[in-house]
Design an enzyme around this catalytic site. Structure first.
Site, PDB file in Angstrom:
ATOM      1  N   LYS A 100      -6.192  -8.669   5.867  1.00 11.00           N
ATOM      2  CA  LYS A 100      -4.752  -8.785   6.132  1.00 11.00           C
ATOM      3  C   LYS A 100      -4.006  -8.440   4.858  1.00 11.00           C
ATOM      4  O   LYS A 100      -4.501  -8.665   3.751  1.00 11.00           O
ATOM      5  CB  LYS A 100      -4.399 -10.220   6.539  1.00 11.00           C
ATOM      6  CG  LYS A 100      -3.098 -10.311   7.285  1.00 11.00           C
ATOM      7  CD  LYS A 100      -3.315  -9.959   8.738  1.00 11.00           C
ATOM      8  CE  LYS A 100      -2.116 -10.179   9.603  1.00 11.00           C
ATOM      9  NZ  LYS A 100      -2.533 -10.218  11.026  1.00 11.00           N
TER      10      LYS A 100
HETATM   11  N1  GLU Z   1      -1.546  -7.628  13.286  1.00 10.72           N
HETATM   12  C1  GLU Z   1      -2.263  -7.648  14.525  1.00 10.72           C
HETATM   13  C2  GLU Z   1      -3.095  -8.914  14.620  1.00 10.72           C
HETATM   14  O1  GLU Z   1      -2.834  -9.894  13.967  1.00 10.72           O
HETATM   15  C3  GLU Z   1      -3.037  -6.367  14.791  1.00 10.72           C
HETATM   16  C4  GLU Z   1      -4.119  -6.057  13.822  1.00 10.72           C
HETATM   17  C5  GLU Z   1      -4.745  -4.691  14.030  1.00 10.72           C
HETATM   18  O2  GLU Z   1      -4.453  -4.051  15.022  1.00 10.72           O
HETATM   19  O3  GLU Z   1      -5.525  -4.300  13.170  1.00 10.72           O
HETATM   20  O4  GLU Z   1      -4.001  -9.002  15.409  1.00 10.72           O
END
Ligand code: GLU
Length: 429
Positions: free
Chosen positions: A119
């Site tokens: 993240k």
């Molecule tokens: N930000 C989204 C999540 O928390 C998508 C992450 C992604 O598609 O890599 O799942």
């Protein structure tokens, strides 16, 4: 030039039950115990592989340079390249990003896609920044992360405060840095440049699929079910719309401007049209009455869908929840301190790492399409994503029955088991 430093471990935070990292770890510990996870695997899976902090000097429109702090945490890459969004928000902090990165590892494992978890985040207020400022910030962040990101290394995506526009800048800047077109370095791109059909609605759609699966287990009919949705951004608005289309009565919704209630059900098509015509806000929408936002999650509905931020269901409001089902569209909306109260009340929870994994699932499809150089139809995307979501739901549900544990812990058990087993096969030093 932006500096890149490896982050040093801060002093542990003690006694704060609303810390998402602590909430994540306390569930991880319970699941590890149930699985009888060995000490080595426990230690390996507990700590993030890599934490990068950057300071990004960006020229603002007034001619002054502002130095932004940004993070990328790669939690784990045992199952594959790390995957996870980038959050632009004033409240971003390293503990939050660490928790969100770990949740990505567990989420990808629950839906059985070949990714680890990561993240990113930048402390900023995107709504007050100009497009030019956001573009310079995003490009500066990408350049400073060029050795972290990569189509087979670490693949970012949108999260709170970011969307297709930011993903396009990342793809462009990264491609320039490596001297070749690198479409698969990021997902959630605009459709015209390698984005996938169905990606925008994917998280909300997964929330809808999990909600219907849970209602079936509870013997409840969608058309006789009422729901309140907290958050009307990408996830909340799509979840509301798709649940509304399935015949559920969406009695309450909320966004940054407030909460809105209609006892007879809100027409979600009208609410979305209003939001789109009013700078993304529901304020002034006439299809519902304003209500106290703190009452939304404890209102008289059958289902609540927290689809905004972390730690909104706590030990303080959990005792007052009236819903029989919670479907978590957000990451980490329930504090660990609320879990025993919710379980005691017999509320079924479809946890975040299952309920909101539709987004990363379609991100995976986007990445596969970029690598194939071939575009899938919308039907192909939604059929495959719905099947993955439904299968994951059944698997987690079965584990919850097998061990007689809540679905949240069952989801961690499924995820940790998969990653730990793979770790055993791969081995280490
Ligand atoms: N930000 C989204 C999540 O928390 C998508 C992450 C992604 O598609 O890599 O799942």
């Amino acid at each position: 030039m932006a500096a890149t430093t490896v982050y040093k471990e801060p002093a542990p935070q003690v006694g704060n039950t609303e810390n998402p990292l602590e909430s994540m770890m306390s569930r991880f510990n319970i699941a590890a115990e149930i699985l009888g996870l060995d000490d080595t695997s426990y230690e390996v899976l507990k700590a993030p592989d890599k934490q990068v902090i950057v300071h990004l000097p960006v020229m603002m429109d007034d001619g002054k340079v502002h130095v932004f702090e940004g993070y990328r945490v790669v939690h784990n890459t045992i199952l594959g390249p790390s995957k996870g969004g980038i959050r632009y928000d004033k409240n971003v902090n390293l503990d939050e990003v660490k928790a969100l990165a770990a949740w990505m590892t567990w989420k990808c494992a629950v839906v059985d896609i070949p990714y680890g978890g990561a993240k990113g985040g930048i402390i900023c207020e995107p709504t007050t920044m100009s497009v030019g400022e956001l573009e310079r910030l995003t490009r500066a962040y990408t350049v400073s992360m060029k050795d972290v990101f990569g189509p087979d290394r670490d693949i970012p995506a949108p999260d709170m405060g970011t969307g297709p526009r930011e993903m396009a800048w990342i793809m462009d800047e990264f491609s320039k840095a490596v001297g070749q077109t690198a479409s698969a370095v990021v997902t959630g791109k605009p459709l015209v440049m390698g984005g996938s059909l169905g990606r925008t609605e994917a998280t909300g759609r997964g929330v809808m699929v999990s909600c219907l699966a849970a209602l079936a287990k509870l013997g409840m009919k969608p058309e006789e079910t009422s729901v309140a949705v907290q958050g009307f951004g990408n996830v909340g608005s799509w979840a509301s719309k798709l649940l509304f289309d399935k015949g559920l009565k969406v009695k309450g919704v909320s966004d940054i401007s407030g909460a809105y209630w209609n006892e007879n059900g809100i027409n979600i098509d009208e609410a979305i049209a209003y939001k789109n015509a009013h700078s993304g806000r529901l304020e002034g929408f006439e299809g519902a009455e304003p209500m106290d936002p703190t009452k939304l999650l404890i209102s008289a509905v059958d289902v609540i869908v927290p689809a905004a931020v972390e730690d909104v269901i706590t030990e303080h409001n959990a005792p007052h929840i009236q819903a029989k089902l919670i479907v978590e569209g957000a990451n980490g909306p329930t504090s660990a301190s609320a879990d025993p109260i919710i379980n005691e009340k017999g509320i079924l929870v479809v946890p975040d790492i299952l309920a909101n994994s539709g987004g990363v699932t379609v991100s995976y499809f986007e990445w596969v399409q970029n690598k194939q150089g071939f575009k899938w139809s919308l039907d192909m995307v939604t059929d495959r994503a719905d099947r993955i979501m439904a299968d994951a739901f059944e698997k987690v549900y079965a584990v919850s029955l097998k061990y007689n544990i809540p679905m949240r812990i069952a989801a961690y058990v499924v995820a940790i088991d998969k990653v730990a087993q793979t770790y055993k096969y791969r081995g280490g030093y």
